[in-house]
Design an enzyme around this catalytic site. Structure first.
Site, PDB file in Angstrom:
ATOM      1  N   HIS A 248      17.803 -17.605  35.832  1.00 38.60           N
ATOM      2  CA  HIS A 248      18.055 -17.962  34.394  1.00 38.60           C
ATOM      3  C   HIS A 248      16.436 -17.659  33.860  1.00 38.60           C
ATOM      4  O   HIS A 248      16.309 -17.284  32.535  1.00 38.60           O
ATOM      5  CB  HIS A 248      18.818 -19.189  34.383  1.00 38.60           C
ATOM      6  CG  HIS A 248      18.976 -19.483  32.810  1.00 38.60           C
ATOM      7  ND1 HIS A 248      18.311 -20.620  32.158  1.00 38.60           N
ATOM      8  CD2 HIS A 248      20.025 -19.197  32.069  1.00 38.60           C
ATOM      9  CE1 HIS A 248      18.576 -20.666  30.934  1.00 38.60           C
ATOM     10  NE2 HIS A 248      19.854 -19.903  30.805  1.00 38.60           N
TER      11      HIS A 248
ATOM     12  N   CYS B 130       4.851 -20.815   2.839  1.00 35.45           N
ATOM     13  CA  CYS B 130       3.789 -21.213   3.916  1.00 35.45           C
ATOM     14  C   CYS B 130       4.071 -22.113   4.860  1.00 35.45           C
ATOM     15  O   CYS B 130       3.221 -22.626   5.893  1.00 35.45           O
ATOM     16  CB  CYS B 130       2.436 -21.391   3.126  1.00 35.45           C
ATOM     17  SG  CYS B 130       2.484 -23.148   2.469  1.00 35.45           S
TER      18      CYS B 130
HETATM   19  C1  PEP Z   1       4.598 -27.482   4.575  1.00 42.75           C
HETATM   20  O1  PEP Z   1       4.745 -28.538   4.590  1.00 42.75           O
HETATM   21  O2  PEP Z   1       5.431 -26.626   4.697  1.00 42.75           O
HETATM   22  C2  PEP Z   1       3.246 -27.086   5.023  1.00 42.75           C
HETATM   23  C3  PEP Z   1       3.006 -25.882   4.893  1.00 42.75           C
HETATM   24  O3  PEP Z   1       2.439 -27.883   5.022  1.00 42.75           O
HETATM   25  P1  PEP Z   1       2.203 -28.838   6.209  1.00 42.75           P
HETATM   26  O4  PEP Z   1       2.949 -28.473   7.477  1.00 42.75           O
HETATM   27  O5  PEP Z   1       0.726 -28.897   6.515  1.00 42.75           O
HETATM   28  O6  PEP Z   1       2.778 -30.300   5.930  1.00 42.75           O
END
Ligand code: PEP
Ligand code: MG
Length: 850
Positions: A433, A810
């Site tokens: 597995h 992001c």
């Molecule tokens: C988020 O909050 O998505 C971000 C990119 O900032 P951090 O992960 O640094 O809080």
């Protein structure tokens, strides 16, 4: 029975479909294997007669409604033995093992004795009795273990053992045997373990199983007879080369299981190869394989049998290739004009790329080997030891790389394996597995490290030389070498070959979503540049302050009694930050760099233990008690919802002022004559009110004016806001007119939308996903219904208020293929993700666009 062979009457009854060129067979109703067999039949390859049972039929069989197997057998030659093969929709989802030689009984044994000789016929019968006993009648295998297969009465002993255990004689009727085989295969598909395994590979809950009943080509006979597999590529590299195995007087996949005993196909230093033994059959086989590649538009592993010199093609599956080979195969098929570049892009699963992107232990590194096992999944990774899937998830939530150490893994460990950077098990082999799942996920994995002692109860492992490694200790799993190393040896970044680059070039030509990288360090930026990221989408500046030397100045700044003292400490940080930014601008060479202003709560920079407090007291020349009191006073009940992000920017303005100045000075210094000037992007975190943006914007503009005047040079910059609170999404229309760009921080946004701590959720995420509360960890794959709705609202309101605003994501989801699809659908301009996910994101964005 001739009427059944008429192509028009392929439907024997509702349940049974003879595979002819025109029979209504589809992967979604009869499974991939049945469909593939039909394609081979259409190519007029010598495929033994086969009938297909649909998913519905097999489901009914599992419930006890077995079709008339006498009618089914009437399709085949009266004396023929048959086999049953599983046919799931996606072959990756597995299925019960193929059953060969159904119909073998006293009469068949007597008949085959004449053609094969009594020894071979009796051996075949004995094997069938035992297989049937264990896999179909589910008798205790121990009852047969004692029987010496070379004994003259081994067959009679087996039949007796069967009768003793089953309390009835071995069934002689072929139709009964077939009914029981069908029932047992249908039932095993429904078992819990089979279901969990296939679900781990992405199968839907209601995935169906089809079955293919095929007339046997025996692989036994007095002339050249045997079975084997052939492929036209090396499955490790994907380069053209005839590879495979052949075993005389054998059946099914015996040749693959025979290991060293099996012959090579073209040249074999140990004796005549298949090509030398049966040149005509081999030439025919090569021709068929080439035709299959051309017409099935894939590199195929051809399963074949030779019976007295006559070739049969039993099956074809897509070559089970390594990740690197799968990419090369897709590229070569396209270069040979068999598939289009778009199809090549679609064929590579994003996770295949991520597996290739794993670093390896640097060949020059010192290796402190503490254990060895099977190199089950390539790549190497370093992390802290954890002993449970739950701990692995908790560790991942803290962004602490961990190695999951288990005696062996089970389906309930899958989420922990996802969370870990590598897996180490005491037991298991290449197909255990842990090995199968580890490879699928691209996690470096060593299994069967049996010389080490695993003591999970005591939360430790003991190396062969007696050294003890406890939970939390750092080790490295080298899944390429099959070794476990103490500590963190020097690593080497993954090396990407030409096929990888070609595929990504094709992907880039298709995609309309830009991909940037989340990079905080020079190394990150270099990796991102190698992976052709379109710029930096998020530089988390706080990480720059954790380095030794800088931390003390940071602490002085935090402890400053007056704004003047604070500015003095910040003045020391200014040149350091300026140099950081200058370096990033230089590496990114004109590509955009988005710098996020300071985000975390300040007390994250302060010590928590006594020794740390004493060090700090010394550095600040203050009594320990004083320092301790102030550290305690800065503690917050709920720091992630406390004084952080723009709230610090508003209340302690000197920090952002210093950062803005460092960015602007670096901009001027990095903008060389003749080149396009650097245009930095500055991003404000954790915004939840328009006024926050207005205030910070005014202060940044003030700093920009000051730098312009001091340096006598002009520059421009772009200002943006991170949308990572639910309120920011809702008032995005208010914010957008004040900024050039918005970037959704979906980590915090997920945390706040669910009210679910991103640092603690790992502890119970397993239960939540297993009980179906969440379909998937929302920190891993964006929750489209809830968080996604906030993104949609934010995006629409922002664009309505400011059509020019650039919008991106992001959060970690920016590297998750499904989430990338979603962001593209929403109409974002780019996604930004961690460096090693950039190629995956480029591919996923292309797949979304095709
Ligand atoms: C988020 O909050 O998505 C971000 C990119 O900032 P951090 O992960 O640094 O809080
Ligand atoms: Mg955030």
């Amino acid at each position: 029975m001739q009427k059944y062979l008429n192509e028009v009457s392929f439907q024997l009854d509702r349940h049974i479909t003879l595979i002819t060129p025109t029979a209504p067979i589809q992967p979604a109703t009869h499974g991939g294997r049945a469909k593939c067999l039909q394609r081979l039949v259409r190519l007029k390859l010598p495929v033994p007669r086969t009938v297909a049972l649909s998913f519905d039929t097999v489901k009914a069989i599992a419930l006890g409604r077995i079709p008339d197997t006498k009618v089914l057998l009437s399709v085949f030659d009266a004396d023929a033995l048959v086999c049953v093969r599983p046919s799931s929709e996606d072959p990756d989802w597995g299925g019960p093992t193929t059953m060969l030689n159904i119909g073998m009984n006293d009469a068949a044994c007597a008949r085959l004795s004449e053609t094969l000789g009594a020894g071979a016929a009796r051996a075949l019968y004995r094997r069938w009795v035992q297989t049937y006993a264990v896999h179909v009648a589910r008798l205790d295998p121990d009852a047969f273990e004692e029987i010496d297969e070379d004994a003259p009465d081994a067959l009679e002993q087996s039949l007796r053992a069967y009768e003793d255990e089953a309390e009835e004689p071995f069934p002689q009727d072929p139709a009964t045997q077939l009914s029981e085989v069908l029932r047992s295969m249908a039932r095993s598909w429904e078992s819990v373990s089979a279901r969990l395994l296939r679900e781990a590979k992405g199968a839907p809950v209601d995935a169906g199983l089809g079955l293919a009943v095929q007339e046997m080509a025996l692989g036994l006979g007095r002339g050249e007879s045997g079975s084997g597999v052939l492929q036209l590529v090396d499955p490790e590299t994907g380069l053209p080369q005839v590879t495979g195995r052949y075993l005389s007087q054998s059946q099914g996949r015996d040749a693959l299981e025979a290991g060293k005993k099996a012959l090579f196909l073209t040249t074999d230093p140990r004796g005549p190869s298949l090509q030398e033994r049966a040149p005509e059959a081999f030439a025919e086989l090569l021709e068929h394989a080439a035709l299959m590649r051309q017409r099935l538009r894939a590199e195929m592993q051809v399963e074949f049998t030779i019976e007295n010199g006559r070739l049969f093609i039993l099956d074809g599956i897509v070559v089970p290739a390594s990740n690197a080979a799968a990419i090369r195969i897709a590229v070569r098929l396209s270069e040979d004009a068999i598939i289009t570049p778009q199809e090549a892009v679609m064929r590579v699963k994003p996770r295949m790329l991520s597996a290739l992107l794993h670093p390896q232990v640097d060949p020059g590194a010192t290796r402190d080997v503490i254990g060895a096992g099977i190199a089950a999944s390539p790549g190497a990774a370093t992390g802290r030891i954890v002993f449970s899937a739950t701990d692995a998830q908790a560790s991942a939530a803290r962004e602490e790389p961990c190695i999951l150490v288990r005696r062996e893994t089970a389906p309930e460990d899958v989420r922990g394996m996802h969370a870990a950077v590598a897996v180490l098990t005491e037991r298991g082999g290449m197909t255990s597995h842990a090995a199968v799942i580890g490879r699928g996920m691209g996690r470096p994995c060593v299994v069967g490290a049996s010389k080490m002692r695993f003591q999970p109860q005591r939360k430790q492992i003991v190396a062969a030389d007696g050294r003890v490694f406890k939970e939390g200790d750092i080790i490295t799993v080298d899944g390429t070498a099959g070794e476990v190393l103490a500590g963190a040896p020097k690593m080497q970044a993954a090396r990407l070959d030409d096929a990888f680059r070609t595929l990504l070039k094709w992907a880039d030509a298709e995609r309309d979503l830009r991909i940037r990288v989340n990079a905080d360090t020079v190394e990150d930026a270099q990796t991102a540049r190698d992976f052709a990221a379109g710029g930096i989408g998020l530089c988390r500046t706080e990480h720059m302050f954790f380095e030794p030397g800088r931390l003390t100045v940071m602490q002085e700044m935090i402890f400053a009694a007056t704004p003047e003292d604070r500015r003095a400490a910040l003045a020391q940080l200014l040149p350091i930050q300026r140099a950081d930014f200058k370096e990033l601008f230089a590496i990114m060479a004109g590509k955009p760099v988005c710098i996020r202003l300071f985000d975390p709560p300040l007390h994250e920079f302060l010590p928590t233990d006594r020794a740390g407090l004493r060090d700090l007291a010394e550095a600040l020349n203050l009594p320990v008690s004083d320092v301790t009191r102030r550290v305690e006073a800065m503690g917050e009940y709920n720091p992630m919802l406390g004084l952080r992000g723009v709230r610090l920017g508003i209340t302690v303005p000197e920090i952002y002022a210093m950062q803005a100045r460092a960015i602007f000075e670096a901009t001027l210094e990095a903008s060389r004559e003749g080149d396009d000037p650097v245009v930095p992007e500055i991003m404000i975190p954790l915004v939840s009110a328009r006024r926050e943006v207005e205030i910070v914007r005014a202060r940044i503009e003030q700093e920009a004016s000051a730098v312009r005047t001091e340096r006598g040079r002009d520059f421009t910059y772009r200002l943006g806001v991170m949308v990572e609170t639910p309120r920011a999404c809702l008032i995005a229309g208010d914010i957008a007119p004040h900024v050039d760009f918005l970037s959704f921080g979906t980590n915090d946004l997920t945390q706040m939308t669910y009210g679910l701590s991103r640092d603690d959720a790992g502890r119970f995420m397993n239960d939540y996903v297993q009980q179906g509360v969440f379909e998937e960890d929302p920190f891993h794959r964006l929750d489209q219904n809830g968080v996604g709705e906030l993104l949609r609202i934010g995006l629409e309101r922002a664009r309505a208020a400011n059509p020019d605003v650039i919008i991106s994501i992001c959060g970690e989801h920016g590297g998750n293929p499904e989430s990338i699809h979603f962001c593209r659908t929403l109409g974002m301009d780019y996604a930004s993700c961690s460096p090693f996910r950039v190629p995956v994101a480029r591919l996923a964005a292309a797949q979304a666009a095709i």
